[in-house]
Scaffold this motif. Structure first.
Motif, short mmCIF file in Angstrom:
data_model
loop_
_atom_site.label_atom_id
_atom_site.label_comp_id
_atom_site.label_asym_id
_atom_site.label_seq_id
_atom_site.Cartn_x
_atom_site.Cartn_y
_atom_site.Cartn_z
N LEU A 215 0.92 -1.10 0.10
CA LEU A 215 0.18 -0.08 -0.05
C LEU A 215 0.99 1.02 0.10
CD1 LEU A 215 -2.51 -1.12 2.92
CD2 LEU A 215 -3.08 -1.30 0.40
N ALA A 216 0.36 2.55 -0.46
CA ALA A 216 1.09 3.67 -0.36
C ALA A 216 0.15 4.77 -0.14
CB ALA A 216 1.76 4.00 -1.83
N SER A 217 0.51 5.70 0.50
CA SER A 217 -0.10 7.07 0.83
C SER A 217 -0.27 7.84 -0.29
CB SER A 217 0.35 7.70 1.87
OG SER A 217 1.73 8.17 1.42
N ARG A 218 0.48 7.87 -1.51
CA ARG A 218 0.34 8.40 -2.56
C ARG A 218 1.44 8.36 -3.43
NH1 ARG A 218 3.01 11.28 0.76
NH2 ARG A 218 4.33 13.19 0.67
N HIS B 279 -3.58 3.22 -0.50
CA HIS B 279 -3.75 2.96 -1.90
C HIS B 279 -3.20 1.56 -2.40
CE1 HIS B 279 -4.61 6.88 -2.01
NE2 HIS B 279 -4.67 7.30 -3.16
N LEU B 280 -3.54 0.48 -2.70
CA LEU B 280 -3.03 -0.55 -3.30
C LEU B 280 -2.39 -0.41 -4.31
CD1 LEU B 280 -3.01 -3.82 -2.72
CD2 LEU B 280 -4.95 -3.96 -4.41
N VAL B 281 -1.03 -0.55 -4.35
CA VAL B 281 -0.10 -0.48 -5.59
C VAL B 281 0.46 -1.72 -6.24
CG1 VAL B 281 0.61 2.14 -5.07
CG2 VAL B 281 1.93 0.17 -4.01
N TRP B 282 0.30 -2.87 -5.34
CA TRP B 282 0.83 -4.26 -5.94
C TRP B 282 0.44 -5.22 -4.88
CZ3 TRP B 282 3.72 -7.68 -3.12
CH2 TRP B 282 4.52 -8.65 -4.20
N PHE B 283 0.27 -6.35 -5.51
CA PHE B 283 -0.17 -7.32 -4.82
C PHE B 283 0.47 -8.84 -5.62
CE2 PHE B 283 -3.95 -7.19 -7.43
CZ PHE B 283 -4.30 -8.37 -7.83
N GLU B 284 0.49 -9.80 -4.77
CA GLU B 284 0.86 -11.25 -5.41
C GLU B 284 0.46 -12.08 -4.76
OE1 GLU B 284 5.41 -11.90 -6.13
OE2 GLU B 284 5.18 -12.75 -4.06
N GLN B 285 -0.38 -13.12 -5.54
CA GLN B 285 -1.13 -14.15 -4.80
C GLN B 285 -0.19 -15.45 -4.41
OE1 GLN B 285 -5.14 -12.64 -5.41
NE2 GLN B 285 -4.48 -13.96 -4.03
N PHE C 88 7.04 -2.83 -7.83
CA PHE C 88 5.86 -2.61 -8.47
C PHE C 88 5.85 -1.47 -9.39
CE2 PHE C 88 5.95 0.51 -4.77
CZ PHE C 88 5.33 1.59 -5.40
N GLU C 89 6.73 -0.96 -9.61
CA GLU C 89 6.96 0.32 -10.72
C GLU C 89 7.16 -0.49 -12.14
OE1 GLU C 89 9.58 3.40 -9.93
OE2 GLU C 89 7.87 4.59 -9.15
N GLU D 284 3.09 4.75 -12.14
CA GLU D 284 2.55 5.97 -11.75
C GLU D 284 1.95 5.76 -10.27
OE1 GLU D 284 2.74 8.95 -13.32
OE2 GLU D 284 3.92 7.86 -14.78
N TRP D 285 2.19 4.83 -9.59
CA TRP D 285 1.72 4.43 -8.55
C TRP D 285 0.13 4.49 -8.32
CZ3 TRP D 285 4.79 5.22 -3.39
CH2 TRP D 285 6.32 5.31 -3.96
N GLN D 286 -0.77 4.01 -9.33
CA GLN D 286 -2.07 4.04 -9.47
C GLN D 286 -2.58 3.34 -8.27
OE1 GLN D 286 -4.07 5.95 -11.49
NE2 GLN D 286 -1.77 6.96 -11.77
N ASP D 287 -3.70 3.62 -7.73
CA ASP D 287 -4.42 2.82 -6.89
C ASP D 287 -5.05 1.53 -7.65
OD1 ASP D 287 -6.08 1.61 -4.75
OD2 ASP D 287 -7.12 3.48 -4.21
#
Length: 97
Positions: free
Chosen positions: A10-13, A49-55, A81-82, A87-90
């Motif tokens: 997660l990211a704040s922005r 803000h969810l920026v990345w995940f991995e199952q 994640f970049e 762009e660090w999109q949610d």
């Protein structure tokens, strides 16, 4: 309830505070963060803000991966994640389907 182990960032922005977590239900856990129902770091720093995940196939493998990522330098987490989210999109809406 079916478990779907995942590691997430997660990211704040953009260029803001990062948080790495692990869960058996990504949808539910990220919703808790977004609603500020989780006391602690993410609530204090407004990291939603969810920026990345991995199952993962098991909780054990997800926990090991989270521990690995938590030890990483910030630059390594960002590089992770970049590649897919420069762009660090949610990406919250992508897990709602």
């Amino acid at each position: 309830m079916r478990k779907n182990p995942a590691v997430y960032l997660l990211a704040s922005r953009k260029n803001g505070t990062l948080y790495a977590g692990v869960t058996s239900s990504l949808l539910h856990r990220v919703w808790q963060h977004r609603q500020h129902l989780v006391d602690g770091f993410t609530e204090r720093h407004d990291v939603t803000h969810l920026v990345w995940f991995e199952q993962h196939p098991t909780m054990e493998s997800a926990i090991l991966r989270e521990k690995q990522i938590k030890k990483w330098r910030r630059a390594w987490k960002i590089a992770l994640f970049e590649k897919e989210n420069p762009e660090w999109q949610d990406i919250w809406s992508s897990i709602l389907d």
